[in-house]
Design a protein around this motif. Structure first.
Motif, PDB file in Angstrom:
ATOM      1  N   PHE A   1       0.793  -1.217   0.000  1.00 46.36           N
ATOM      2  CA  PHE A   1       0.000   0.000   0.000  1.00 46.36           C
ATOM      3  C   PHE A   1       0.831   1.277   0.000  1.00 46.36           C
ATOM      4  O   PHE A   1       0.312   2.347  -0.271  1.00 46.36           O
ATOM      5  N   SER A   2       2.092   1.193   0.277  1.00 45.74           N
ATOM      6  CA  SER A   2       2.927   2.389   0.228  1.00 45.74           C
ATOM      7  C   SER A   2       3.240   2.783  -1.209  1.00 45.74           C
ATOM      8  O   SER A   2       3.603   3.917  -1.473  1.00 45.74           O
ATOM      9  N   CYS A   3       3.063   1.891  -2.148  1.00 43.54           N
ATOM     10  CA  CYS A   3       3.356   2.171  -3.552  1.00 43.54           C
ATOM     11  C   CYS A   3       2.147   2.689  -4.309  1.00 43.54           C
ATOM     12  O   CYS A   3       2.269   3.091  -5.451  1.00 43.54           O
ATOM     13  N   THR A   4       0.975   2.670  -3.713  1.00 39.73           N
ATOM     14  CA  THR A   4      -0.207   3.152  -4.414  1.00 39.73           C
ATOM     15  C   THR A   4      -0.299   4.659  -4.284  1.00 39.73           C
ATOM     16  O   THR A   4       0.066   5.234  -3.264  1.00 39.73           O
ATOM     17  N   LYS A   5      -0.796   5.283  -5.336  1.00 41.85           N
ATOM     18  CA  LYS A   5      -0.947   6.732  -5.331  1.00 41.85           C
ATOM     19  C   LYS A   5      -2.220   7.094  -4.584  1.00 41.85           C
ATOM     20  O   LYS A   5      -3.278   6.556  -4.849  1.00 41.85           O
ATOM     21  N   GLU A   6      -2.107   8.013  -3.665  1.00 33.53           N
ATOM     22  CA  GLU A   6      -3.253   8.446  -2.886  1.00 33.53           C
ATOM     23  C   GLU A   6      -4.107   9.368  -3.739  1.00 33.53           C
ATOM     24  O   GLU A   6      -3.592  10.284  -4.390  1.00 33.53           O
ATOM     25  N   PRO A   7      -5.418   9.143  -3.810  1.00 29.82           N
ATOM     26  CA  PRO A   7      -6.269  10.008  -4.627  1.00 29.82           C
ATOM     27  C   PRO A   7      -6.293  11.429  -4.072  1.00 29.82           C
ATOM     28  O   PRO A   7      -6.147  11.641  -2.868  1.00 29.82           O
ATOM     29  N   LEU A   8      -6.472  12.386  -4.956  1.00 29.08           N
ATOM     30  CA  LEU A   8      -6.541  13.778  -4.544  1.00 29.08           C
ATOM     31  C   LEU A   8      -7.864  14.018  -3.826  1.00 29.08           C
ATOM     32  O   LEU A   8      -8.932  13.781  -4.379  1.00 29.08           O
ATOM     33  N   SER A   9      -7.784  14.464  -2.609  1.00 29.52           N
ATOM     34  CA  SER A   9      -9.010  14.681  -1.855  1.00 29.52           C
ATOM     35  C   SER A   9      -9.684  15.983  -2.270  1.00 29.52           C
ATOM     36  O   SER A   9     -10.898  16.085  -2.240  1.00 29.52           O
ATOM     37  N   ASN A  10      -8.909  16.975  -2.643  1.00 33.98           N
ATOM     38  CA  ASN A  10      -9.476  18.261  -3.018  1.00 33.98           C
ATOM     39  C   ASN A  10      -9.515  18.475  -4.524  1.00 33.98           C
ATOM     40  O   ASN A  10      -9.992  19.487  -4.980  1.00 33.98           O
ATOM     41  N   GLY A  11      -8.962  17.588  -5.301  1.00 38.79           N
ATOM     42  CA  GLY A  11      -8.950  17.749  -6.746  1.00 38.79           C
ATOM     43  C   GLY A  11      -7.840  18.671  -7.211  1.00 38.79           C
ATOM     44  O   GLY A  11      -6.875  18.930  -6.503  1.00 38.79           O
TER      45      GLY A  11
END
Length: 135
Positions: free
Chosen positions: A18-28
């Motif tokens: 899970f450290s390699c996954t890109k975190e989705p933009l919460s604010n866009g």
């Protein structure tokens, strides 16, 4: 003993995965859009009747579409002195920004459109230049 081994393997593996996954933009993706109203001075020599058209605008409408032609954002403003919009889009990409200045009866006074690439991680400034509509 075997179960303890597998628990340790799972506990070590999960953070790595899970450290390699890109975190989705919460604010866009932030977009700042300014509308440049049509220049009345340039039109007065050509067509004197057009000089009062900006005064007839009730509201300026913004529509944003993505590269597939899907509408992703809409807004409006009644500010005719310095019309602008600040908003977030869900992701980076190429978007078309369309503005329309309309009278109270819905008829158009001016329109403007620009297509621009919007990038994540930066302030995206867009300027749409309006052109008077004939009629």
């Amino acid at each position: 003993m075997k179960s303890a081994f597998w628990i340790v393997v799972v506990l070590i593996t999960l953070p790595i995965l899970f450290s390699c996954t890109k975190e989705p933009l919460s604010n866009g993706v932030l977009v700042q859009l300014g509308v440049q109203l049509p220049k009345q001075a340039n039109l007065s020599n050509f067509e004197p009747r057009l000089t009062g058209y900006v005064d007839q605008i009730e509201a300026i409408y913004l529509t944003v579409t993505d590269s597939n032609g899907q509408k992703v954002y809409e807004s409006s403003t009644t500010d005719k002195t310095n019309p602008s919009f600040n908003f977030n889009l869900s992701s980076a990409g190429t978007y078309t920004f369309t503005v329309e200045g309309k009278r109270s009866d819905g008829s158009k006074v001016f329109t403007g459109q620009v297509t621009q690439e919007i990038r994540a991680g930066q302030l995206n400034t867009v300027t749409v230049v309006g052109q008077f509509v004939k009629g």
